[in-house]
Design a protein around this motif. Sequence first.
Motif, PDB file in Angstrom:
ATOM      1  N   TYR A   1      -5.174   2.968  -1.647  1.00  0.00           N
ATOM      2  CA  TYR A   1      -4.552   2.897  -0.318  1.00  0.00           C
ATOM      3  C   TYR A   1      -5.581   2.479   0.733  1.00  0.00           C
ATOM      4  O   TYR A   1      -5.306   1.631   1.590  1.00  0.00           O
TER       5      TYR A   1
ATOM      6  N   THR B   1      -5.345  -1.056   2.860  1.00  0.00           N
ATOM      7  CA  THR B   1      -5.065  -0.972   4.294  1.00  0.00           C
ATOM      8  C   THR B   1      -6.260  -1.404   5.137  1.00  0.00           C
ATOM      9  O   THR B   1      -6.118  -1.632   6.342  1.00  0.00           O
TER      10      THR B   1
ATOM     11  N   ALA C   1       0.821  -1.214   0.000  1.00  0.00           N
ATOM     12  CA  ALA C   1       0.000   0.000   0.000  1.00  0.00           C
ATOM     13  C   ALA C   1       0.854   1.264   0.000  1.00  0.00           C
ATOM     14  O   ALA C   1       0.543   2.238  -0.699  1.00  0.00           O
ATOM     15  N   ASP C   2       1.933   1.266   0.772  1.00  0.00           N
ATOM     16  CA  ASP C   2       2.774   2.465   0.853  1.00  0.00           C
ATOM     17  C   ASP C   2       3.487   2.732  -0.471  1.00  0.00           C
ATOM     18  O   ASP C   2       3.576   3.882  -0.920  1.00  0.00           O
TER      19      ASP C   2
END
Length: 220
Positions: A214, A218, A77-78
């Motif tokens: 994102y 998450t 995700a990052d």
Amino acid sequence: MKQIAVKQDLTMEAHGAIRAAILSGELPPLTPIGQEEMAERLGVSRQPVSRALVLLKREGLIVERGRKGQMVAPLDADRLRDLYQVRSALDRLAARLAALNPDTADTRGDVLNAIIADGEAATAKGDLAALVEADVAFHRALYDLSGNPEIASTAEGAWPHMVRAMRVVLEDASRHDTIWSDHRAITAAVISGDADRAGDLAARHVDAAGAATYRRLTET
């Protein structure tokens, strides 16, 4: 996966087949990748598969996990957030340049609207693979219409990772209509030559996609 025909460069054939399976979701994140099993599935020896996996590791699509061996890389995700931030800037620039490019003034509307029609047809059919393909095609077309080949070149390495994430996010059908309404608005601005509006809309569209990606990754 289909077995591949015998050709001279089996390494690249194996690379292409495994890569396509990863991007399509046939090989989901964290799927173990054994050389022998993969060679059997593709109908080739282990050597080209081994070389293909080296290339896929360089692309970040395959990872080593100690005793667990090789597996399809998880969706990070990052990293995807970072990639979408870069893409936002690239798409803003591409849309601005596409709106100002005199060489494509007579054709850009037809090119973009044809892709939108394909995407809307895929949405109506519930064909996720075709929807993702059309979505990517729209942005690649913007890059081409910009007249600056460095935009596409810069974005190229990010696409495999974003395509994988797009499949996850677009499983949520509520986002489908928004995608094509955004694309229509961007197209209208490009056709009219309104560079500022085209750039703003393109960046906003990518920012929203990045935020949705994102959030989805998450939350799961």
